[in-house]
Every structure is written in C-alpha cells, then in structure tokens.
Design a protein around this motif. Structure first.
Motif, PDB file in Angstrom:
ATOM      1  N   LYS A 103       1.316  -1.050   0.256  1.00 33.85           N
ATOM      2  CA  LYS A 103      -0.247   0.147   0.050  1.00 33.85           C
ATOM      3  C   LYS A 103       1.262   1.120   0.188  1.00 33.85           C
ATOM      4  O   LYS A 103       0.309   1.926  -0.473  1.00 33.85           O
ATOM      5  N   SER A 107       0.866   4.165  -2.692  1.00 38.09           N
ATOM      6  CA  SER A 107       0.835   5.509  -3.047  1.00 38.09           C
ATOM      7  C   SER A 107       1.586   6.438  -3.125  1.00 38.09           C
ATOM      8  O   SER A 107       2.003   7.472  -3.781  1.00 38.09           O
ATOM      9  N   LYS A 241       1.120  11.348   5.228  1.00 34.39           N
ATOM     10  CA  LYS A 241       0.519  10.142   5.654  1.00 34.39           C
ATOM     11  C   LYS A 241       0.945   8.746   6.865  1.00 34.39           C
ATOM     12  O   LYS A 241       2.608   8.416   6.495  1.00 34.39           O
ATOM     13  N   CYS A 255      -8.221   3.593  14.736  1.00 37.56           N
ATOM     14  CA  CYS A 255      -8.729   4.996  13.856  1.00 37.56           C
ATOM     15  C   CYS A 255      -9.762   5.458  14.557  1.00 37.56           C
ATOM     16  O   CYS A 255      -9.282   7.001  14.458  1.00 37.56           O
ATOM     17  N   GLN A 259      -8.994   9.079  14.210  1.00 40.48           N
ATOM     18  CA  GLN A 259      -9.807  10.219  13.979  1.00 40.48           C
ATOM     19  C   GLN A 259     -10.289  11.605  14.815  1.00 40.48           C
ATOM     20  O   GLN A 259     -10.302  12.193  14.804  1.00 40.48           O
ATOM     21  N   ALA A 264      -7.947  11.953   8.936  1.00 41.06           N
ATOM     22  CA  ALA A 264      -9.190  10.640   8.330  1.00 41.06           C
ATOM     23  C   ALA A 264      -8.201   9.034   7.740  1.00 41.06           C
ATOM     24  O   ALA A 264      -7.107   9.433   7.686  1.00 41.06           O
ATOM     25  N   THR A 265      -9.085   8.433   7.708  1.00 41.42           N
ATOM     26  CA  THR A 265      -9.002   6.537   8.324  1.00 41.42           C
ATOM     27  C   THR A 265      -8.589   5.958   7.385  1.00 41.42           C
ATOM     28  O   THR A 265     -10.045   6.037   6.663  1.00 41.42           O
ATOM     29  N   GLN A 266      -8.354   5.253   6.881  1.00 44.71           N
ATOM     30  CA  GLN A 266      -8.521   3.538   6.024  1.00 44.71           C
ATOM     31  C   GLN A 266      -7.830   2.782   6.522  1.00 44.71           C
ATOM     32  O   GLN A 266      -6.854   2.096   6.882  1.00 44.71           O
ATOM     33  N   VAL A 267      -8.701   1.505   6.569  1.00 50.23           N
ATOM     34  CA  VAL A 267      -7.920   0.381   6.943  1.00 50.23           C
ATOM     35  C   VAL A 267      -8.317  -0.888   5.580  1.00 50.23           C
ATOM     36  O   VAL A 267      -8.824  -0.723   5.098  1.00 50.23           O
ATOM     37  N   PHE A 268      -7.172  -1.375   5.582  1.00 51.86           N
ATOM     38  CA  PHE A 268      -7.246  -2.681   4.864  1.00 51.86           C
ATOM     39  C   PHE A 268      -6.778  -4.271   5.547  1.00 51.86           C
ATOM     40  O   PHE A 268      -6.174  -4.277   6.534  1.00 51.86           O
ATOM     41  N   ASP A 275      -8.746  -7.217   9.220  1.00 48.67           N
ATOM     42  CA  ASP A 275      -8.029  -5.512   8.915  1.00 48.67           C
ATOM     43  C   ASP A 275      -6.051  -5.963   9.702  1.00 48.67           C
ATOM     44  O   ASP A 275      -5.907  -7.104  10.985  1.00 48.67           O
ATOM     45  N   ILE A 278      -3.414   0.015   8.495  1.00 49.94           N
ATOM     46  CA  ILE A 278      -4.165   1.697   8.674  1.00 49.94           C
ATOM     47  C   ILE A 278      -3.255   2.356   7.484  1.00 49.94           C
ATOM     48  O   ILE A 278      -2.584   2.457   8.199  1.00 49.94           O
TER      49      ILE A 278
END
Length: 281
Positions: A103, A107, A241, A255, A259, A264-268, A275, A278
C-alpha cells in the motif's frame, strides 16, 4: 540413515511435539545440513548421510522440536520476495506485513509525478530486521528511507540486511518518534509492538523465542498508537501519511484514536480478510 529415512524420522519427531507442518520443516532442516534444495532431496533420497551429517540433522530437529522458530534455525526469512537474515535479535518478518509495504509503494508511485524531482522521505519506526524500510528502498530506490529502533542489536541485523541487498537506508537508534522528531516526513510507517499482555500469554510457543519488546504494546496493546497519534502530526508534511500495521481486532480502536486528532483513516485487510493496516492522513 539415508535421506528418505531422515525425512521420515524428522517428521515423526516433530509431530510428537505438535509442530505444524512437520514434514516441511524436517525437509528444510535436512536440506540445510546437506546444502540441497527440498526438491533435490526427493531425487537423491537413497543417499546415505555421513555420521556428521546425521548428528547435525538430529541436533536441528531437536531444536525445532523445542519450538525454536524454523527461521531462527535457518537464519533466513523471505519478505516481499527478498531474502532477509534473522536471528533472536529481531522479530521474524511476517507475510501479513507485506500489505503495508504494498500500500505504501502504491501511494508513493501515485505521488512520484507530482514531486518534481524531490525525494520522498520515509521513516520506518521499530524497524527490527529492516524488512519494511529495506523493501521500500529496494522497490522505490529514489526515496530517502530512514529506519529506527530502540534496540542497537536489531539495527545491527537491519544494517547487515541492507548491505546484503545493496540498498541505501539510514539507520538511527532511538525511542520511537524521538529518533525522527527534528524533521518533516512524507510517510511514517511502522509495525509497532501491538500485542496485549493477555494475548501474549496465549501466543504460540515459538513467539517466546522472539524479542519480547517487539511484541508487547501495553495492557491493551495500544500504547504505541497513543504515542504515535500524540506526536506524529507535528512532524508530517501537510500531505503526509502514516501507514501502521495493527492486530486483527484493533482496527476500530486505532482508527478512533487518530480520528479524534483530526486524521482521516482507511483500513486495509490481509489475505485472510482481517484488518491489518491503517492509513492515517
């Protein structure tokens, strides 16, 4: 004892001790002694072992039967398609951690054209064997990568791996964010200690051969994330990031921590659908 007898004996000994994949481990250990690839063992399995070879093999099986991790016995582990030296000074890299590097590289690749020739700066906290930092530098050589760890012994292993793979990474000894506090970063990545005290006691027996400080993240496993969220905002560039590995059940909690601080968060998920990583920005 010939190769076939040795493979069968080794499998039986490891099975008695509850070792997972006993035949696979026995084959690799015998291959290590004979300096043969696993498939070659099956082609040469009538070959007789010398007395010294048999003694060496029995010794390795004995260590594995005592739950010493296979990777520590072989002194190697593959990560992101690259060979890494590992021993008891460092955590053994896991395949799940490859999600973080993948990831991150995605990016970075998207940002590359917008950078106008400026290097992307990446800091890897709790680097251990250097797997994350070195993989990043290997597959994205134009990046400026720094790896940090509190353990000087771990950094010795990381530096050895970087030299072997001929990649440029700067190593710093220091306590988490303190090692990179005076600079601005485009990316901060980390696979921090995130196992809770309770969960650590329930881990597989092999875990107890690995450095305890690389696992324990406090009573609930979140201590390092709390430390990270308190200080990381002041050292990230405006579009910076953070990529973090987490325990499979920590996504919501981590998260929430970020937050509340305006991230802002995103989980992979990992390959098992749990999970695992992050992204916070």
């Amino acid at each position: 004892m010939n190769i076939r007898d040795g493979m069968c004996w080794g499998e039986k000994e490891l099975s008695k001790k509850g070792i997972e994949n006993p035949r696979f481990d026995a084959d690799l250990l015998l291959g290590e002694v004979l300096k043969k690839a696993r498939d070659r063992l099956y082609l040469d399995w009538e070959h007789d072992l010398s007395f010294q070879e048999e003694e060496s093999f029995r010794s390795l099986i004995q260590r594995r039967a005592a739950n010493v991790p296979l990777q520590y016995i072989l002194k190697r582990q593959e990560f992101m398609g690259l060979p890494f030296y590992v021993d008891e000074r460092v955590l053994i890299p896991r395949a799940d951690s490859e999600i973080l590097v993948e990831k991150l590289l995605e990016s970075m690749e998207l940002e590359k054209e917008q950078r106008a020739g400026q290097k992307i700066k990446v800091a890897d906290l709790c680097t251990g064997s250097g797997a994350l930092a070195i993989s990043t530098a290997y597959y994205f050589p134009s990046a400026e990568v720094v790896g940090t760890d509190l353990s000087f012994a771990a950094l010795e292993v990381a530096e050895m791996n970087a030299k072997e793979l001929e990649v440029s990474v700067q190593w710093r000894q220091g306590d988490f964010l303190k090692a990179i506090a005076n600079e601005r970063w485009d990316y901060i990545i980390t696979n921090p200690p995130y196992v809770s005290l309770k969960d650590y006691d329930d881990c597989a027996p092999e875990i107890f051969y690995e450095p305890k400080m690389a696992f324990l993240g406090g009573e609930d496993g979140l201590n390092f994330y709390r430390c990270l969220v308190e200080g990381v905002g002041s050292i990230l560039n405006p579009q910076g990031k953070v990529f973090m590995e987490i325990g499979w059940d920590q996504g919501e909690a981590v998260c929430s921590l970020f937050q509340k601080k305006g991230f802002a968060t995103q989980v992979f998920q990992d390959l098992a659908g749990r999970d695992r990583v992050i992204l916070a920005r």
